[in-house]
Structures are given as C-alpha cells and as structure tokens.
Design an enzyme around this catalytic site. Structure first.
Site, PDB file in Angstrom:
ATOM      1  N   ARG A   1       0.847  -1.192   0.000  1.00  0.00           N
ATOM      2  CA  ARG A   1       0.000   0.000   0.000  1.00  0.00           C
ATOM      3  C   ARG A   1       0.880   1.238   0.000  1.00  0.00           C
ATOM      4  NH1 ARG A   1      -4.878   1.632   3.966  1.00  0.00           N
ATOM      5  NH2 ARG A   1      -5.279  -0.569   3.828  1.00  0.00           N
TER       6      ARG A   1
ATOM      7  N   THR B   1      -1.028   7.602  -1.014  1.00  0.00           N
ATOM      8  CA  THR B   1      -2.312   7.495  -1.728  1.00  0.00           C
ATOM      9  C   THR B   1      -3.209   6.394  -1.168  1.00  0.00           C
ATOM     10  OG1 THR B   1      -1.475   5.896  -3.343  1.00  0.00           O
ATOM     11  CG2 THR B   1      -1.207   8.252  -3.860  1.00  0.00           C
TER      12      THR B   1
ATOM     13  N   ASP C   1      -3.554  -5.049  11.070  1.00  0.00           N
ATOM     14  CA  ASP C   1      -2.780  -5.452   9.891  1.00  0.00           C
ATOM     15  C   ASP C   1      -2.588  -6.965   9.940  1.00  0.00           C
ATOM     16  OD1 ASP C   1      -0.415  -6.198   8.309  1.00  0.00           O
ATOM     17  OD2 ASP C   1      -0.258  -4.040   7.941  1.00  0.00           O
TER      18      ASP C   1
ATOM     19  N   ASP D   1       1.040  -8.239   9.638  1.00  0.00           N
ATOM     20  CA  ASP D   1       1.795  -8.024  10.859  1.00  0.00           C
ATOM     21  C   ASP D   1       1.374  -8.998  11.954  1.00  0.00           C
ATOM     22  OD1 ASP D   1       3.089  -5.945   9.600  1.00  0.00           O
ATOM     23  OD2 ASP D   1       2.236  -4.365  10.851  1.00  0.00           O
TER      24      ASP D   1
END
Length: 167
Positions: free
Chosen positions: A57, A61, A157, A160
């Site tokens: 990602r 943006t 996440d 993660d």
C-alpha cells in the site's frame, strides 16, 4: 465449489465420494497476509497449484502497488481462489484480478476468500470485476473505513499479526 460424485476402491470395499468438479483449482494469495490462508486450502485441495501476487500500500495514496506476480502457467484453465484476510477498499483485489488477466489470461471463475470485508470494498470490487464470474466469501462485513482506509473495527494489519511488523 461444485462437486461431483465418483466411485473409489478402498481396502475394504468400493464407495462413493465427492470431489471438486469442473476446472482445476489455482490458489493465489495476496502477499503477505494471504500466505496465512494457503496451508488450510492446500490441505483440503492438495492438487491446487499455488501462485503469488505481491502488493504493498502506497503510504500517501493508500492505493496498492504491484511488486511481484508469479502464476501457474495454465492459470486461464483454472478456477482461481484469491486469498486475502482483509478486503478494505477493494482496490487490491481489483488490481490482483487485472494482473491475473494480463499475465495469465482471464480465469474461468474467480473466488475470493476474505476474513473481514468492508461494505465499501465489496461494492468497489463488484463494480470493477465481472459479477457473473466472481464470488466473494467473507466471514464478516464491517461498516466503515478510516481516513487511512483501515476497516473498523477490523482486525488490524493481518500480515503483521501473522508474521510480525515489517522492518
């Protein structure tokens, strides 16, 4: 997935059993979070061929950027199962689908397995992928995204959580 009944010979007797019908299955996890879902699928369908697509990602943006794509050579002859625990904005899924079509040929059918999705992500994916040949499975649909495009309440996440924070 569609099933068909076959007859098999066991050491004790013949019996009928169900197997996946139709096209062969290909599994494409979106790296890195989708890797945590691969073993479960290949334990159920050992003959499935596994490809990989790597996305990250963009921090500014929040859009996905492809950095890696390796697919089975006969990807267009398979039904594909795309694995990603989080379907937030839907843009990673659409980018993945477009990469599959460009690099391997249009899949007969694309199934998507997600743990959690947002309403916005589902809407975006279904508007930008062929409805007749796309199926999305998710355990839960959460209602909103933050300004940073994280699902609320979500699970954090997923990459993660599975593999530790990126260094």
């Amino acid at each position: 997935l569609p099933l068909k009944e076959i007859e098999i010979e066991t050491p004790m007797a013949k019996c009928k059993s169900k197997v996946i019908a139709g096209k062969k299955l290909g599994v494409v996890p979106i790296l890195r979070a989708g890797l945590g879902m691969v073993n479960g699928v290949t334990n159920l369908v050992p003959a499935a061929k596994v490809g990989h697509i790597g996305l990250y990602r963009d921090p500014e943006t929040h859009l996905p950027v492809e950095y890696y794509c390796k697919l089975p050579p006969d990807v267009n002859e398979r039904e594909l199962l795309v694995l990603d625990p989080m379907l937030a904005t839907g843009s990673s899924l659409v980018l993945t689908y477009n990469a599959l079509c460009e690099k391997g040929g249009t899949p007969a059918h694309t199934h998507v397995a997600a743990v959690v999705a947002s309403e916005q992500g589902l809407d975006y994916a279904m508007k930008n992928m062929p409805r007749q040949t796309t199926t999305i499975w998710t355990a839960v649909v959460d209602e909103e995204l933050t300004s940073r495009s994280y699902i609320v309440p979500g699970i954090g996440d997923a990459g993660d959580l599975a593999y530790g924070e990126k260094i």
